[in-house]
Design an enzyme around this catalytic site. Sequence first.
Site, PDB file in Angstrom:
ATOM      1  N   ASP A  97       0.867  -1.176   0.000  1.00  0.00           N
ATOM      2  CA  ASP A  97       0.000   0.000   0.000  1.00  0.00           C
ATOM      3  C   ASP A  97       0.900   1.222   0.000  1.00  0.00           C
ATOM      4  O   ASP A  97       2.077   1.149   0.365  1.00  0.00           O
ATOM      5  CB  ASP A  97      -0.929  -0.016   1.223  1.00  0.00           C
ATOM      6  CG  ASP A  97      -2.088   0.972   1.068  1.00  0.00           C
ATOM      7  OD1 ASP A  97      -2.864   1.113   1.998  1.00  0.00           O
ATOM      8  OD2 ASP A  97      -2.187   1.612  -0.008  1.00  0.00           O
ATOM      9  N   SER A  98       0.322   2.374  -0.396  1.00  0.00           N
ATOM     10  CA  SER A  98       1.144   3.549  -0.700  1.00  0.00           C
ATOM     11  C   SER A  98       1.453   4.413   0.517  1.00  0.00           C
ATOM     12  O   SER A  98       2.247   5.340   0.435  1.00  0.00           O
ATOM     13  CB  SER A  98       0.414   4.418  -1.732  1.00  0.00           C
ATOM     14  OG  SER A  98      -0.932   4.600  -1.302  1.00  0.00           O
ATOM     15  N   GLY A  99       0.818   4.133   1.649  1.00  0.00           N
ATOM     16  CA  GLY A  99       1.199   4.824   2.881  1.00  0.00           C
ATOM     17  C   GLY A  99       0.280   5.946   3.296  1.00  0.00           C
ATOM     18  O   GLY A  99       0.254   6.327   4.463  1.00  0.00           O
ATOM     19  N   GLY A 100      -0.502   6.485   2.388  1.00  0.00           N
ATOM     20  CA  GLY A 100      -1.378   7.622   2.718  1.00  0.00           C
ATOM     21  C   GLY A 100      -2.359   7.273   3.805  1.00  0.00           C
ATOM     22  O   GLY A 100      -2.523   7.993   4.789  1.00  0.00           O
ATOM     23  N   PHE A 101      -2.981   6.129   3.656  1.00  0.00           N
ATOM     24  CA  PHE A 101      -4.004   5.712   4.638  1.00  0.00           C
ATOM     25  C   PHE A 101      -3.384   5.559   6.018  1.00  0.00           C
ATOM     26  O   PHE A 101      -3.941   6.004   7.028  1.00  0.00           O
ATOM     27  CB  PHE A 101      -4.616   4.388   4.206  1.00  0.00           C
ATOM     28  CG  PHE A 101      -5.714   3.908   5.116  1.00  0.00           C
ATOM     29  CD1 PHE A 101      -5.455   2.943   6.087  1.00  0.00           C
ATOM     30  CD2 PHE A 101      -6.997   4.424   5.019  1.00  0.00           C
ATOM     31  CE1 PHE A 101      -6.457   2.510   6.941  1.00  0.00           C
ATOM     32  CE2 PHE A 101      -8.015   3.986   5.861  1.00  0.00           C
ATOM     33  CZ  PHE A 101      -7.738   3.030   6.822  1.00  0.00           C
ATOM     34  N   ASP A 151      -2.774   8.165  -2.350  1.00  0.00           N
ATOM     35  CA  ASP A 151      -4.117   8.750  -2.410  1.00  0.00           C
ATOM     36  C   ASP A 151      -4.510   9.324  -1.063  1.00  0.00           C
ATOM     37  O   ASP A 151      -3.856   9.082  -0.048  1.00  0.00           O
ATOM     38  CB  ASP A 151      -5.121   7.658  -2.798  1.00  0.00           C
ATOM     39  CG  ASP A 151      -5.187   6.555  -1.748  1.00  0.00           C
ATOM     40  OD1 ASP A 151      -4.125   6.211  -1.174  1.00  0.00           O
ATOM     41  OD2 ASP A 151      -6.283   6.062  -1.474  1.00  0.00           O
ATOM     42  N   GLN A 193     -11.720   7.025  -5.272  1.00  0.00           N
ATOM     43  CA  GLN A 193     -12.292   7.559  -4.049  1.00  0.00           C
ATOM     44  C   GLN A 193     -13.715   8.073  -4.340  1.00  0.00           C
ATOM     45  O   GLN A 193     -14.367   7.567  -5.252  1.00  0.00           O
ATOM     46  CB  GLN A 193     -11.371   8.665  -3.490  1.00  0.00           C
ATOM     47  CG  GLN A 193     -10.014   8.150  -3.006  1.00  0.00           C
ATOM     48  CD  GLN A 193     -10.097   7.274  -1.779  1.00  0.00           C
ATOM     49  OE1 GLN A 193     -11.128   7.212  -1.096  1.00  0.00           O
ATOM     50  NE2 GLN A 193      -9.010   6.586  -1.460  1.00  0.00           N
ATOM     51  N   GLY A 220     -11.371   4.296   0.326  1.00  0.00           N
ATOM     52  CA  GLY A 220     -12.374   5.090   1.030  1.00  0.00           C
ATOM     53  C   GLY A 220     -13.516   4.310   1.618  1.00  0.00           C
ATOM     54  O   GLY A 220     -14.539   4.860   2.012  1.00  0.00           O
ATOM     55  N   ASP A 270      -7.997  -7.213   1.210  1.00  0.00           N
ATOM     56  CA  ASP A 270      -7.069  -7.329   2.341  1.00  0.00           C
ATOM     57  C   ASP A 270      -7.771  -6.831   3.592  1.00  0.00           C
ATOM     58  O   ASP A 270      -8.624  -5.928   3.506  1.00  0.00           O
ATOM     59  CB  ASP A 270      -5.808  -6.483   2.095  1.00  0.00           C
ATOM     60  CG  ASP A 270      -6.000  -5.040   2.551  1.00  0.00           C
ATOM     61  OD1 ASP A 270      -6.557  -4.249   1.775  1.00  0.00           O
ATOM     62  OD2 ASP A 270      -5.628  -4.724   3.707  1.00  0.00           O
ATOM     63  N   CYS A 308     -13.278 -27.618   9.502  1.00  0.00           N
ATOM     64  CA  CYS A 308     -12.037 -27.027   8.984  1.00  0.00           C
ATOM     65  C   CYS A 308     -10.968 -28.109   8.873  1.00  0.00           C
ATOM     66  O   CYS A 308     -10.785 -28.907   9.796  1.00  0.00           O
ATOM     67  CB  CYS A 308     -11.549 -25.917   9.915  1.00  0.00           C
ATOM     68  SG  CYS A 308     -10.000 -25.151   9.400  1.00  0.00           S
ATOM     69  N   CYS A 310      -7.723 -27.562   8.699  1.00  0.00           N
ATOM     70  CA  CYS A 310      -6.381 -27.042   8.970  1.00  0.00           C
ATOM     71  C   CYS A 310      -5.680 -27.832  10.058  1.00  0.00           C
ATOM     72  O   CYS A 310      -6.313 -28.550  10.848  1.00  0.00           O
ATOM     73  CB  CYS A 310      -6.435 -25.554   9.334  1.00  0.00           C
ATOM     74  SG  CYS A 310      -6.632 -25.166  11.066  1.00  0.00           S
ATOM     75  N   CYS A 313      -7.083 -27.369  13.637  1.00  0.00           N
ATOM     76  CA  CYS A 313      -8.360 -28.043  13.905  1.00  0.00           C
ATOM     77  C   CYS A 313      -8.230 -29.558  13.906  1.00  0.00           C
ATOM     78  O   CYS A 313      -9.053 -30.262  14.495  1.00  0.00           O
ATOM     79  CB  CYS A 313      -9.406 -27.608  12.880  1.00  0.00           C
ATOM     80  SG  CYS A 313      -9.848 -25.881  13.074  1.00  0.00           S
ATOM     81  N   HIS A 339      -5.190 -20.687  12.036  1.00  0.00           N
ATOM     82  CA  HIS A 339      -6.561 -21.134  11.695  1.00  0.00           C
ATOM     83  C   HIS A 339      -7.364 -20.040  10.989  1.00  0.00           C
ATOM     84  O   HIS A 339      -8.016 -20.291   9.969  1.00  0.00           O
ATOM     85  CB  HIS A 339      -7.333 -21.585  12.946  1.00  0.00           C
ATOM     86  CG  HIS A 339      -8.801 -21.660  12.664  1.00  0.00           C
ATOM     87  ND1 HIS A 339      -9.397 -22.713  11.998  1.00  0.00           N
ATOM     88  CD2 HIS A 339      -9.783 -20.758  12.894  1.00  0.00           C
ATOM     89  CE1 HIS A 339     -10.682 -22.476  11.847  1.00  0.00           C
ATOM     90  NE2 HIS A 339     -10.948 -21.298  12.370  1.00  0.00           N
TER      91      HIS A 339
HETATM   92  C1  PK2 Z   1      -9.569  -1.122   7.240  1.00  0.00           C
HETATM   93  N1  PK2 Z   1     -10.231  -0.280   6.310  1.00  0.00           N
HETATM   94  C2  PK2 Z   1      -9.536   0.305   5.304  1.00  0.00           C
HETATM   95  N2  PK2 Z   1      -8.235   0.060   5.022  1.00  0.00           N
HETATM   96  C3  PK2 Z   1      -7.926   0.868   3.976  1.00  0.00           C
HETATM   97  C4  PK2 Z   1      -6.707   1.060   3.319  1.00  0.00           C
HETATM   98  C5  PK2 Z   1      -5.498   0.227   3.733  1.00  0.00           C
HETATM   99  C6  PK2 Z   1      -5.615  -1.170   3.154  1.00  0.00           C
HETATM  100  N3  PK2 Z   1      -4.779  -2.117   3.915  1.00  0.00           N
HETATM  101  C7  PK2 Z   1      -3.362  -1.940   3.702  1.00  0.00           C
HETATM  102  C8  PK2 Z   1      -2.547  -2.711   4.728  1.00  0.00           C
HETATM  103  C9  PK2 Z   1      -2.792  -2.153   6.131  1.00  0.00           C
HETATM  104  C10 PK2 Z   1      -1.862  -2.749   7.153  1.00  0.00           C
HETATM  105  C11 PK2 Z   1      -0.422  -2.649   6.729  1.00  0.00           C
HETATM  106  C12 PK2 Z   1      -0.204  -3.278   5.384  1.00  0.00           C
HETATM  107  C13 PK2 Z   1      -1.091  -2.636   4.339  1.00  0.00           C
HETATM  108  C14 PK2 Z   1      -6.651   2.037   2.289  1.00  0.00           C
HETATM  109  N4  PK2 Z   1      -5.461   2.255   1.636  1.00  0.00           N
HETATM  110  C15 PK2 Z   1      -5.392   3.241   0.705  1.00  0.00           C
HETATM  111  N5  PK2 Z   1      -4.234   3.491   0.067  1.00  0.00           N
HETATM  112  N6  PK2 Z   1      -6.483   4.003   0.359  1.00  0.00           N
HETATM  113  C16 PK2 Z   1      -7.699   3.807   0.931  1.00  0.00           C
HETATM  114  O1  PK2 Z   1      -8.664   4.519   0.602  1.00  0.00           O
HETATM  115  C17 PK2 Z   1      -7.809   2.780   1.951  1.00  0.00           C
HETATM  116  C18 PK2 Z   1      -9.031   2.546   2.598  1.00  0.00           C
HETATM  117  C19 PK2 Z   1      -9.079   1.593   3.626  1.00  0.00           C
HETATM  118  N7  PK2 Z   1     -10.078   1.217   4.456  1.00  0.00           N
HETATM  119 ZN    ZN Z   2      -8.881 -24.687  11.355  1.00  0.00          ZN
END
Ligand code: PK2
Ligand code: ZN
Length: 376
Positions: A97-101, A151, A193, A220, A270, A308, A310, A313, A339
Site C-alpha cells: 500500500d502507498s502509505g497515505g491511509f 491517495d 475515491q 475510502g 485485504d 475445517c 487445517c 483443527c 486457523h
Molecule cells: C480497514 N479499512 C480500510 N483500510 C484501507 C486502506 C489500507 C488497506 N490495507 C493496507 C494494509 C494495512 C496494514 C499494513 C499493510 C497494508 C486504504 N489504503 C489506501 N491506500 N487508500 C484507501 O482509501 C484505503 C481505505 C481503507 N479502508
Molecule cells: Zn482450522
Amino acid sequence: MRGRVSGTFSVIHRDASCGARLGSLKTPHGEIETPIFMPVGTNATVKAMTPEDLWAVHAQIILSNTYHLYLRPGHRLVETLGGLHRFMNWSGPILTDSGGFQVFSLGELRKISEEGVKFQSHLDGSYHVLTPELSIKIQEALGADIIMCFDECPAATADYDYVSRSLEMTTRWAKRCKEAHSREGQQLFGIIQGGMHHDLRARSLNEICAIGFDGYALGGLSVGEEKEQMYGVMESCAPLMPQDAPRYIMGIGAPEDLVEAVWHGFDMFDCVMPTRNARNGMLFTSQGRINIKAKAYEEDGGPLDPACGCHVCRTYSRAYLRHLYRAGEILASQLNTYHNLYYYLDLMRRMRGAIRENRFTEFRRDFYGSQTDNHV
Ligand SMILES: CNc1nc2c(CCNCC3CCCCC3)c3nc(N)[nH]c(=O)c3cc2[nH]1
Ligand SMILES: [Zn+2]
C-alpha cells in the site's frame, strides 16, 4: 474509458447468475488465482506466521506497507539487502500500500497539501513529508510486485465538498504516481475515491480509469460507514470498472463482506481482521465467530471447527486453545492466526469453486444461512 495498461490479468470464467468471476493475475513472483484474500504483513511479517506457515494455509500474495517500512527499518536498507522478498524470505507475490491511509490512521500530527502529507512518525515523533513521488520510489525500492497510487482516504464523516475536492487531488496525485513509476514488470494500481456519494464515485472512477492502470482499487471504504453504504458503493462501481482489469477493495473485510464483494465482481481483498482478531481470541468458523476465551470451552475436547481441515483443527482441542489464550502464551497467537487465515483462504477457495461451477448465487445464500454468529 481506457482499460488496463498491461496484459497480466485475464478473466477465466464468469458465473452467469451474478457479477462473480474467476481470474488469473500473473506477477514476476507467480500467478494469483482470483478472487483472493491477501494476508496483511505490516512490518514485513504476517504477525505470528512464518513464510512456511503462510504457504501451508495456501496464501498466494501478501501485503506490506510503505509507511511502516519507510520509518523502520528504511526502504533503502531493505533495497540494499536484496528487497522485501529476500528480506522476509517470501518468494510469492507482494502488494504494497502507498502509505497515505496509514499516515492518517497512525501518524500523529499531519498536514495535507497539494505536495503531499507532512506527518510526525508514530515511532519517534520525527517529521517527514510523504509525496506521490516518494511513495512510488519507496515501493519500487521494496520491490513489490504490485504497488498502489498515493491517495487520500477521506474520513467517513467528511462532507460532500471535502470528498469532491479530495478526489480531485487524488486524481492529480495518481497522474504524478504514474509519471514517477518506472520499474519494469512492477504493476501500478489506481485507487478510486468519492466517499459514499455515487456521483463522486463515478467521477473518480472515470478520471482514474482515463489515466490507465494495471488494476483498480476501491479506496475510502471500511472507514466506519454502514454496511449498506459500503455494499451500495460496491454495487454502483463494479459495472463501471474495466471488465478485464483486476478489482481490489482495500481494507475489506469480514467473511460476509468478501462473499458480497465477490458476488458484485471484485477480485482482491485485504483486511487485518483474521490476524488481529486471532490475537484477541476471536476465531472464524463454519458456524460463525467464537470467542475462544469463553468459559463454555473450558472442557471442550473437540476441534475448534469440525468443518475445517487445517492443522490446528486436526490437532488441538478448544480447551487447549482456550488455555493457551488465558495463559498469554505466544503459541495462542500462532495457532489462532494460522486457523483464521486458513479459514479466510479456504473461503476464497470455496468461492472460486462455486464460480467455476456456476453456483455462486446458491453459495452466497447457503453462506448467510450458516453464519449463526453466536459470538460465544
Ligand atoms: C480497514 N479499512 C480500510 N483500510 C484501507 C486502506 C489500507 C488497506 N490495507 C493496507 C494494509 C494495512 C496494514 C499494513 C499493510 C497494508 C486504504 N489504503 C489506501 N491506500 N487508500 C484507501 O482509501 C484505503 C481505505 C481503507 N479502508
Ligand atoms: Zn482450522
